[in-house]
Each structure stands twice: as C-alpha cells, then as structure tokens.
Write a protein that holds these residues in place. Structure first.
Motif, short mmCIF file in Angstrom:
data_model
loop_
_atom_site.label_atom_id
_atom_site.label_comp_id
_atom_site.label_asym_id
_atom_site.label_seq_id
_atom_site.Cartn_x
_atom_site.Cartn_y
_atom_site.Cartn_z
N GLY A 404 0.82 -1.21 0.00
CA GLY A 404 0.00 0.00 0.00
C GLY A 404 0.85 1.26 0.00
O GLY A 404 1.94 1.29 0.58
N LYS A 405 0.35 2.32 -0.64
CA LYS A 405 1.14 3.55 -0.77
C LYS A 405 1.32 4.25 0.58
O LYS A 405 2.43 4.68 0.93
N GLY A 406 0.25 4.39 1.36
CA GLY A 406 0.34 5.07 2.65
C GLY A 406 1.25 4.38 3.63
O GLY A 406 2.17 5.00 4.19
N PRO A 407 1.06 3.08 3.89
CA PRO A 407 1.97 2.37 4.81
C PRO A 407 3.42 2.38 4.34
O PRO A 407 4.34 2.45 5.17
N THR A 408 3.64 2.30 3.02
CA THR A 408 5.01 2.36 2.50
C THR A 408 5.65 3.71 2.83
O THR A 408 6.82 3.78 3.21
N LEU A 409 4.88 4.78 2.69
CA LEU A 409 5.40 6.12 2.99
C LEU A 409 5.82 6.21 4.45
O LEU A 409 6.90 6.73 4.77
N ILE A 410 5.00 5.70 5.36
CA ILE A 410 5.32 5.76 6.79
C ILE A 410 6.52 4.88 7.12
O ILE A 410 7.43 5.29 7.86
N LEU A 411 6.55 3.66 6.56
CA LEU A 411 7.65 2.73 6.84
C LEU A 411 9.00 3.32 6.45
O LEU A 411 9.95 3.32 7.26
N PHE A 412 9.09 3.85 5.24
CA PHE A 412 10.38 4.35 4.78
C PHE A 412 10.76 5.67 5.45
O PHE A 412 11.94 5.99 5.55
N SER A 413 9.79 6.44 5.91
CA SER A 413 10.13 7.66 6.65
C SER A 413 10.82 7.30 7.97
O SER A 413 11.78 7.97 8.38
#
Length: 446
Positions: A404-413
């Motif tokens: 998912g785009k949102g969880p990926t954004l949080i994970l990599f941040s």
C-alpha cells in the motif's frame, strides 16, 4: 480681537537631554539597525550571477513541470500502474548517474557559458521529440527521450555551480546561495501546481510546449554572460574526476555525502508516492498541491533554518530528517479529510528536505576548491541521483507489491530517520577523530 498667545517650549534639562541621547544611541545600536546598516553597505552580487540564476530559474520552471507531469501521463496511459510511474520518475535520473564523470569533467574543461547554451538548445530538440511520442501515445519513447533530456541537465548544473564559484567572491557566496535557494523555492511552489493543473485540464502536450519555450528563453538569457573558461589541460574524464574526488574531498565531505545519500535512498520518492495518492483520490489536476506545499516549506526553511542552526550543518541535517516521519504520519492520517489537509504535511516535508540539502551544501561549498568544484559537485549529483533512481523503483515497488502507498510512505520515513541519525553521529565521530589526529603535538616543558 484677543491677544495672540505665544506658546513657548520648555528647554530640556541636561539630564533629560542626556537621557534622550542615550535612547537615540541605543536605538541606532540596536540589532535591527545594525543589520540594516550592514545590508545597505553590502555590495551588489556580480551581474553574471543574476544572469545565470535567471537563466536556470526559467529553465527549471519548464523542467519541473515536465518532471512531475510526464510520470502522471505514464500512470494514466498504463492504466494506473504504480510501478510504471515509478520507472518514469526513475529514468529521468539515470543519465545524471551514468554521465557524472564526464559531466563534471566537461564543466571544468570547457567554457561554461558556451556549454550551457549548447545544452539548453539540445534539450529543446529532445523535448520536441518527447512531444511527438506523447502525441502518438508511445510510452517507451516518452520515457527514453525524457531521460535523454536530463543528459543536458547533468552538464548544465555543474557548469552553473562552476560559474558561481568563479564569479562570486568567497565572502559573498552565502548571499548568492540564499538568492539561489529563494528562487528555486519559488519555482518549486509554482511549477508542480502549474504542471499538474495544465496537464489535467489543457493536456500534457501544453506542458511540453512550455518546457520547449523555457529552454529557448534560458539560452537567450545566457548570451550576455561573460566567458567563463575552463581548464583545457584536463585529460581523461573518469580519471580526472576520480582524482579530484580522491585528492580534494575531505573526510567531512565524504561522510556528509554518505549521510545525504542515505536520506535520498530511503526518502527520495516520498513526493512521488504522495502525488499518486492524491491523484487517485482527488484527480491529476490538483495532485501538485503537495509538491507546491513542499516549495512553501523550502521558503520557510531557507529563511529560518540557517539562522537557527548557524555553524551546525550536521545538526541541521539530523533535524531535517526528523521531519520525515511526522509528515508521513500526518499526511496519511489527514488526506481522507480533504485535499487542503495534505498541505501542512507537504510544507513539513519541504522544510525537512531543504534542511538536509542546506546542511550538506554548506559543508560541500566550504570543502570544495574552485578548480575542482565542477567535478566534485558532479560526483555529488551522481551519488544522490543514483539513490533517487533506486528510491523511485524501491518505494513504488513495495507499494505495488501489496503493502500500500500510505503504509510504504510511513515505513520508509521511519527507516530514513533512524539511518540518517546514525550516519550523522558517525560523521561527527569520524571527523572528530581525523581532526584530533591532525592536530600537532604541544610539548610542555617543565
């Protein structure tokens, strides 16, 4: 008629006069007036600096519009493929990586003015070919020609840096960097909004036509520029660039470059994911608001962060990285409430990104000599753009794999924040170790 009264003014006593004099002197010596006097006493930056800055500002408007619009066109043309959009973003940075040794070498060897004019005109031709590919719906041609256009940008940017280093006196480079940052921040605000709005309403072909005109105008602005000759004696691009990096880059330069590389590897594609999330939810025409918000963050960061972290560029980098997780969580949480809710997280991302860039650039400008500036900046661009290329494949790839785009954004941040803090700590430790070793021994005789 009554008498006309004459009002007399009581003369101040000596104590009152001295009090007024002290207050007046205190006002004149206040920090505000001192700074104003210093500002008025500063000499103007060279004319050639403003010429090259105006040229690149105009060119950057068209390039930024194209850079954000074309991947969205690919996303639509491929039926909403996140990975295809990531490939379109990534391919724009491949030439800068592959041509880094030659780009810096060319920028240091040949006349920078002629070089930049040739590059701007050549980019015009490539964008025209991209326009044909877009008109006929040939996705591979659009991706490849957009990538080739970046070849000329790979040469132009080191040449511009070399011109600034050679024309602006060392004591004025902080002001020139501030002017450059302010202009590019304004472009960062306007271009993404214009690119997505024009692409979503008038068509992506119009975006490319504007890009063509921007390259032509940029070349015209460079014509009055004074010649800026390079070093014709340079030979062997790869060896020359490697020797410049090996012999002229300090330990601080290398560790800072490593820290910045980690940041771009894990967080370089943040805006791309946010753009796709907004495009899916609100449409292409308004998706550029996140990138525009990042531009606002750039303006705020350029005005506030250097003063807050003066003489502490490593802390500036660490603080900038801390903005990532906060912005990512806020973005994912607030987007369901409307497009405007995505603006503040975008501003925070812009503040963090520019804090990292300003901190690293401060170190690089201090550590790089004028005679090797083009090659060292080209190496830096190659490293960072290679990290961006991987990031544009990595983050959309993880998102497309089902995370998912949102969880990926949080994970990599979060991964980025931890990695940058570790690298910043190691940079301070290694630099301190080198400084200690280089200090001469002090013999104390009893």
């Amino acid at each position: 008629m009554g008498d006309i009264g004459v009002r007399t003014r009581r003369r101040p006593t000596s104590d009152q006069g001295q009090g007024r004099s002290r207050r007046r002197a205190g006002w004149l010596d206040s920090p505000r007036m001192t700074n104003l006097a210093k500002t008025r006493g500063q000499r103007r930056l060279p004319r050639d600096f403003y010429l090259v800055l105006s040229s690149q500002g105009v060119s950057l408007i068209g390039s930024e519009m194209q850079q954000i619009a074309l991947p969205l066109w690919v996303y639509q043309a491929t039926g909403g493929s996140t990975l295809s959009a990531g490939v379109a973003f990534a391919f724009q940075f491949v030439p800068i990586v592959l041509l880094a040794p030659w780009a810096g070498y060319i920028a240091d060897r040949f006349d920078r003015r002629k070089l930049m004019i040739i590059c701007e005109l050549s980019a015009t031709v490539m964008v025209a070919i991209t326009l044909l590919g877009l008109h006929y719906g040939i996705v591979p041609l659009v991706i490849v020609t957009a990538s080739v256009t970046r070849v000329f940008n790979a040469v132009t940017m080191p040449a511009m840096q070399a011109i600034i280093v050679n024309t602006v006196p060392e004591e004025d480079r902080a002001r020139s960097a501030s002017r450059s940052t302010a202009l590019f921040a304004i472009v960062q605000i306007a271009a993404p909004l214009a690119g997505t709005a024009i692409g979503g309403t008038l068509g992506f072909q119009v975006v490319l036509i504007i890009d063509i005109l921007s390259f032509l105008l940029s070349a015209l602005l460079l014509l009055p520029l004074a010649p800026c000759p390079g070093v014709p004696a340079l030979r062997n691009a790869v060896r020359s660039t490697w020797h410049a990096f090996r012999d002229n880059s300090s330990t601080l330069f290398r560790w800072t470059l490593g820290t910045e590389a980690v940041f771009f590897l894990l967080w370089g594609a943040d805006a791309a994911l946010a753009l796709l999330i907004l495009g899916d939810r609100f449409g292409t025409a308004t998706a550029g608001i996140f990138s525009a918000a990042m531009g606002v963050g750039w303006v705020l960061a350029s005005a506030l962060i250097p003063a807050r972290f003066k003489q502490q560029p490593i802390r500036m980098i660490a603080a900038g990285a801390a903005c990532g997780p906060i912005a990512a969580v806020a973005f994912v949480a607030l987007v369901p409430y409307g497009l405007a809710a995505a603006f503040l997280p975008g501003v925070l991302v812009g503040v963090g990104n520019l804090a990292v860039v300003i901190g690293a650039t401060t170190i690089f400008q201090k550590e790089a000599g004028a005679e090797v500036a083009g090659r060292l900046f080209a190496v830096r661009r190659a490293v960072l753009n290679s990290m961006l290329t991987v990031s544009y494949l990595l983050l959309p790839g993880v998102a497309a794999a089902g995370f998912g785009k949102g969880p990926t954004l949080i994970l990599f941040s979060i991964l980025m924040f931890v990695a940058v803090q570790v690298m910043a700590w190691l940079t301070v430790r290694r630099t301190a170790d080198v400084t200690t070793k280089e200090e001469p021994e002090v013999l104390v005789r009893g």
